[in-house]
Design a protein around this motif. Structure first.
Motif, PDB file in Angstrom:
ATOM      1  N   CYS A 287       1.209  -1.571   0.092  1.00 50.51           N
ATOM      2  CA  CYS A 287       0.061  -0.112   0.178  1.00 50.51           C
ATOM      3  C   CYS A 287       0.683   1.320  -0.008  1.00 50.51           C
ATOM      4  O   CYS A 287       2.470   1.223  -0.141  1.00 50.51           O
ATOM      5  CB  CYS A 287      -0.501   0.001   1.026  1.00 50.51           C
ATOM      6  SG  CYS A 287      -1.818  -0.955   1.369  1.00 50.51           S
ATOM      7  N   ALA A 288       0.071   2.334  -0.215  1.00 51.01           N
ATOM      8  CA  ALA A 288       1.080   3.841  -0.385  1.00 51.01           C
ATOM      9  C   ALA A 288       1.916   4.078   1.081  1.00 51.01           C
ATOM     10  O   ALA A 288       1.275   3.720   2.416  1.00 51.01           O
ATOM     11  CB  ALA A 288      -0.142   5.009  -0.007  1.00 51.01           C
ATOM     12  N   GLY A 289       3.120   4.319   1.327  1.00 49.53           N
ATOM     13  CA  GLY A 289       3.316   4.601   2.386  1.00 49.53           C
ATOM     14  C   GLY A 289       4.810   3.917   2.129  1.00 49.53           C
ATOM     15  O   GLY A 289       5.228   2.893   1.452  1.00 49.53           O
TER      16      GLY A 289
ATOM     17  N   ARG B 256       3.949  -0.159   4.130  1.00 49.77           N
ATOM     18  CA  ARG B 256       2.688  -0.400   3.960  1.00 49.77           C
ATOM     19  C   ARG B 256       1.936  -1.571   3.800  1.00 49.77           C
ATOM     20  O   ARG B 256       2.084  -1.565   2.623  1.00 49.77           O
ATOM     21  CB  ARG B 256       1.861   0.850   4.094  1.00 49.77           C
ATOM     22  CG  ARG B 256       2.807   2.276   5.247  1.00 49.77           C
ATOM     23  CD  ARG B 256       3.208   1.750   6.648  1.00 49.77           C
ATOM     24  NE  ARG B 256       1.712   2.056   7.204  1.00 49.77           N
ATOM     25  CZ  ARG B 256       1.974   1.786   8.469  1.00 49.77           C
ATOM     26  NH1 ARG B 256       3.033   1.153   9.297  1.00 49.77           N
ATOM     27  NH2 ARG B 256       0.884   1.607   9.004  1.00 49.77           N
TER      28      ARG B 256
ATOM     29  N   THR C 143      -3.247  -2.191  -5.908  1.00 48.44           N
ATOM     30  CA  THR C 143      -3.439  -1.597  -3.840  1.00 48.44           C
ATOM     31  C   THR C 143      -1.890  -0.876  -3.456  1.00 48.44           C
ATOM     32  O   THR C 143      -1.957   0.467  -2.567  1.00 48.44           O
ATOM     33  CB  THR C 143      -2.999  -2.403  -2.840  1.00 48.44           C
ATOM     34  OG1 THR C 143      -1.621  -3.680  -3.535  1.00 48.44           O
ATOM     35  CG2 THR C 143      -4.531  -3.451  -3.331  1.00 48.44           C
TER      36      THR C 143
ATOM     37  N   ASN D 243      -1.311   2.475  -4.600  1.00 46.41           N
ATOM     38  CA  ASN D 243      -1.259   3.636  -4.500  1.00 46.41           C
ATOM     39  C   ASN D 243      -2.581   4.185  -3.417  1.00 46.41           C
ATOM     40  O   ASN D 243      -2.774   4.877  -3.475  1.00 46.41           O
ATOM     41  CB  ASN D 243      -1.680   4.118  -5.682  1.00 46.41           C
ATOM     42  CG  ASN D 243      -0.488   4.322  -6.776  1.00 46.41           C
ATOM     43  OD1 ASN D 243       0.504   4.178  -6.463  1.00 46.41           O
ATOM     44  ND2 ASN D 243      -0.747   3.827  -7.913  1.00 46.41           N
ATOM     45  N   GLN D 244      -3.019   3.230  -2.751  1.00 44.15           N
ATOM     46  CA  GLN D 244      -3.529   2.994  -1.844  1.00 44.15           C
ATOM     47  C   GLN D 244      -3.614   2.894  -0.563  1.00 44.15           C
ATOM     48  O   GLN D 244      -2.943   2.442   0.389  1.00 44.15           O
ATOM     49  CB  GLN D 244      -4.957   1.960  -1.684  1.00 44.15           C
ATOM     50  CG  GLN D 244      -5.284   1.424  -3.514  1.00 44.15           C
ATOM     51  CD  GLN D 244      -6.411   2.690  -4.063  1.00 44.15           C
ATOM     52  OE1 GLN D 244      -7.304   3.355  -2.761  1.00 44.15           O
ATOM     53  NE2 GLN D 244      -6.647   3.392  -5.319  1.00 44.15           N
ATOM     54  N   ASP D 245      -4.874   4.200   0.231  1.00 45.49           N
ATOM     55  CA  ASP D 245      -4.292   4.506   1.943  1.00 45.49           C
ATOM     56  C   ASP D 245      -4.464   2.682   2.416  1.00 45.49           C
ATOM     57  O   ASP D 245      -5.877   2.415   1.975  1.00 45.49           O
ATOM     58  CB  ASP D 245      -4.988   4.991   2.558  1.00 45.49           C
ATOM     59  CG  ASP D 245      -4.632   5.607   4.187  1.00 45.49           C
ATOM     60  OD1 ASP D 245      -3.633   5.969   4.502  1.00 45.49           O
ATOM     61  OD2 ASP D 245      -5.716   4.701   5.263  1.00 45.49           O
TER      62      ASP D 245
ATOM     63  N   LYS E  95      -7.667   3.016   4.883  1.00 46.27           N
ATOM     64  CA  LYS E  95      -9.426   2.984   4.283  1.00 46.27           C
ATOM     65  C   LYS E  95      -9.531   2.304   3.729  1.00 46.27           C
ATOM     66  O   LYS E  95     -11.005   2.112   3.684  1.00 46.27           O
ATOM     67  CB  LYS E  95      -8.998   4.461   3.251  1.00 46.27           C
ATOM     68  CG  LYS E  95      -8.688   6.012   4.184  1.00 46.27           C
ATOM     69  CD  LYS E  95      -8.606   6.837   3.478  1.00 46.27           C
ATOM     70  CE  LYS E  95      -7.854   8.514   4.097  1.00 46.27           C
ATOM     71  NZ  LYS E  95      -7.814   9.564   3.164  1.00 46.27           N
TER      72      LYS E  95
ATOM     73  N   PRO F 122      -5.409  -3.737   7.238  1.00 46.98           N
ATOM     74  CA  PRO F 122      -3.936  -3.495   7.458  1.00 46.98           C
ATOM     75  C   PRO F 122      -3.109  -4.307   8.426  1.00 46.98           C
ATOM     76  O   PRO F 122      -3.556  -4.801   8.807  1.00 46.98           O
ATOM     77  CB  PRO F 122      -4.389  -1.803   7.607  1.00 46.98           C
ATOM     78  CG  PRO F 122      -5.355  -1.529   8.786  1.00 46.98           C
ATOM     79  CD  PRO F 122      -7.077  -2.964   8.488  1.00 46.98           C
TER      80      PRO F 122
ATOM     81  N   ASP G  78       1.431   0.821  15.161  1.00 50.33           N
ATOM     82  CA  ASP G  78       0.118   0.749  14.662  1.00 50.33           C
ATOM     83  C   ASP G  78      -0.758   0.466  15.808  1.00 50.33           C
ATOM     84  O   ASP G  78      -1.989   1.194  15.912  1.00 50.33           O
ATOM     85  CB  ASP G  78      -0.313   0.352  13.933  1.00 50.33           C
ATOM     86  CG  ASP G  78       0.508   0.416  12.507  1.00 50.33           C
ATOM     87  OD1 ASP G  78       0.241   2.039  12.499  1.00 50.33           O
ATOM     88  OD2 ASP G  78       0.872   0.341  11.334  1.00 50.33           O
TER      89      ASP G  78
END
Length: 583
Positions: free
Chosen positions: A427-429, A432, A479, A481-483, A486, A500, A506
């Motif tokens: 995922c983004a970050g 992640r 995925t 580029n997705q948070d 969310k 997640p 976290d």
């Protein structure tokens, strides 16, 4: 863990086949073995054994010569130095089979274990000697029990399967009579329980912590001359034997008493505490309690209704009962290593010592059941629980699959044999990820529509399983580029299982779920300051649970326990100390 995040700021990291700075899983001639390249009093003998064996194989061990293995610390070495030490060991393991290496380990007390598959586990002599398996529906590979229980009159409960799995709704509904009790309902469930704990490490302390959280008084017998090895971990000049965050995390709410069990008067005090206690839990090696005359067979002559649980790697009986090891070896012996990782790579875990964390759940349940049985009948019990057996018991479906169908399924990465897609996606970050599992065609349709994939190209589970790699590549493109949080919530709203992938930070910062359940308990501990203790993962109606006091300092409650629980005066306690009974 997550409770240490406020202090260390460490979010955790994946270790692959390593634990700490060094490799834990090593390839050998026909598979893999688990061996920790670590020093210290409990492991230094490993290197003498291995040096002698490598010499017989004419392996160059120049990088091993002259090292002080008692003080060996892999984390203090450079990558080049560590590689020089690992090289001859890798060469030695590559020359020998899993069976030969384990035979050597059992004969010499070398802390090494094979990464067993189902075939090796079912054929193992230790489990056979303890009647771990029983026959059912044409298979002799059904794990029959996770512990051996016997009473004061001898004999155990046997391992016969009571019958096949029941037909749904066929009954009968079991009925147990109510437990007579005078305990007011407003009291915490184990408020009247007095539990005595011997041992070190994680398995025993985690089990007794369940009872602490629900109000029990737990007295932990320790030693200053031979401290719990977890107290020695990460020792600093400033805090000495109080430095270890792992020991701190596992022992909140307990009372620490230091007794010298090599002193006759010290043993006598231990026996008095044993008479005071409602139950005893210990996780020493099998011969230790016998040496002190504190084993179950010795003590039931004085206390016939004694409830006692012993837990160690292989149990109290069988040809491998004295084989030493920790949870790392347990994970290898019972199959967890074999099953964890990618099919084209070495086993990678699971991280840490899984049976050290898994077996205490079984131990606490078995001890609670024995205490309730004692409350009903007045009968004592002895529970002999092997870490390896709790691990194998947990993997019963896998073992049965081999026993019935001859199918020895191995590592699948994050995939699942009965559904697709099933995996973890970027995922983004930074670092992640999101875990997604589709358990039905409808799940797949919802996911495909959201991710812009052609759902009609894979109309059935079989089609998705056959082309898992292509589906995973397409899904990862969506995925990345997705948070993660969310996206997980969006998928959950669509009925698709998704969460997640959380790290320690976290979890600690989870103000929604964990905070609502009061998972972290912040307590101030003398000398080391505030610590966030983690509660167990269940809640009881009308009982808030939690810990009233932090993990004790070494011997913090010796005088208090001897005076309040055993009735000695301060002058008598002083005499005990002068006589060397208090360690």
């Amino acid at each position: 863990g997550a409770g240490q995040f406020p202090t260390t700021g460490r979010r955790g990291q994946r270790m692959g086949a390593s634990m700490g700075a060094t490799r834990e899983i090593w390839p050998c001639a026909d598979g893999f073995v688990s061996f920790g390249l670590r020093g210290g009093p409990s492991r230094a003998h490993n290197f003498d054994i291995l040096l002698a064996q490598m010499g017989r194989d004419r392996i160059n061990t120049a990088s091993w010569e002259g090292r002080d293995w008692l003080r060996f610390n892999a984390a203090a070495l450079t990558a080049e130095e560590l590689a020089d030490i690992e090289r001859p060991l890798s060469e030695f393991f590559a020359l020998h089979s899993m069976t030969d290496l384990y035979d050597l380990a059992v004969a010499t007390n070398l802390m090494l274990a094979p990464a067993n598959g189902a075939a090796e586990i079912i054929a193992g002599t230790q489990l056979a000697a303890r009647n771990f398996f029983t026959a059912l529906d044409g298979s002799a590979a059904l794990p029959a029990r996770f512990a051996i229980r016997r009473g004061a009159t001898g004999g155990d409960d046997g391992n016969e399967a009571p019958g096949p799995a029941p037909v749904l709704g066929a009954g009968p509904v079991p009925h147990w009579p109510a437990i007579p009790t005078s305990t007011p309902s407003r009291q915490r469930p184990w408020a009247d329980l007095k539990l005595l704990e011997f041992g070190s490490g994680a398995a025993g302390p985690i089990a007794s912590r369940y009872f602490v959280e629900q109000g029990a008084t737990v007295v932990k017998v320790e030693s200053t001359k031979h401290p719990d090895f977890l107290r020695v971990m990460s020792r600093t000049e400033e805090h000495g034997l109080e430095s270890s965050s792992l020991f701190n995390a596992l022992n909140p709410g307990k009372h620490s008493v230091t007794l010298n069990l090599r002193n006759e008067q010290g043993i006598r005090l231990a026996r008095e505490l044993l008479h005071w206690a409602d139950a005893v839990i210990e996780n020493f090696a099998p011969r230790a309690m016998r040496k002190y005359g504190l084993d179950y067979t010795s003590m039931i002559t004085e206390k016939p209704d004694l409830v006692m649980l012993s837990t160690c790697l292989n149990g109290q009986t069988g040809p491998h009962r004295d084989y030493p090891g920790f949870g790392g070896q347990g994970a290898a012996l019972c199959g967890f290593n074999y099953l964890t990782g990618w099919p084209d790579r070495e086993p990678i875990g699971p991280f840490g010592t899984i049976t050290d964390s898994l077996s205490p759940r079984f131990a606490a349940a078995a001890l609670a059941a024995s205490l309730l049985h004692h409350r009903r009948t007045g009968e004592g019990a002895y529970i002999d629980l092997a870490q390896v057996e709790t691990g194998a018991y947990s993997l019963a479906p896998w073992l049965l699959e081999y026993g019935i169908n001859g199918c020895d399924s191995t590592r699948r990465g994050n995939r699942h044999g009965a559904t697709a897609p099933h995996g973890v996606f970027p995922c983004a970050g930074e670092d992640r990820w999101i875990a997604i599992a589709c358990w039905s065609d409808e799940d797949w349709l919802q996911l495909a529509l959201l991710a812009g994939m052609d759902s009609d190209a894979y109309p059935s589970l079989e089609a998705r399983l056959d082309d898992s790699e292509a589906i995973e590549e397409h899904l990862a493109q969506y995925t990345r580029n997705q948070d993660a949080l969310k996206l997980a919530r969006t998928l959950q709203d669509l009925g698709v299982e998704a969460v997640p992938v959380a790290d320690f930070g976290d979890l600690y910062e989870d103000t929604e779920q964990l905070a609502a359940r009061e998972h972290f308990v912040a307590l101030e501990r003398p000398r080391t300051g505030q610590f966030h203790y983690e509660r167990n993962g269940y809640r009881l109606e009308n009982d808030s649970g939690g810990y009233a006091t932090p993990t004790p300092l070494l011997g913090e409650h010796t005088e208090q326990v001897l005076m309040r629980q055993l009735g000695y005066s301060a002058d008598q306690v002083a005499v005990f100390r002068d006589n060397g009974a208090l360690d």
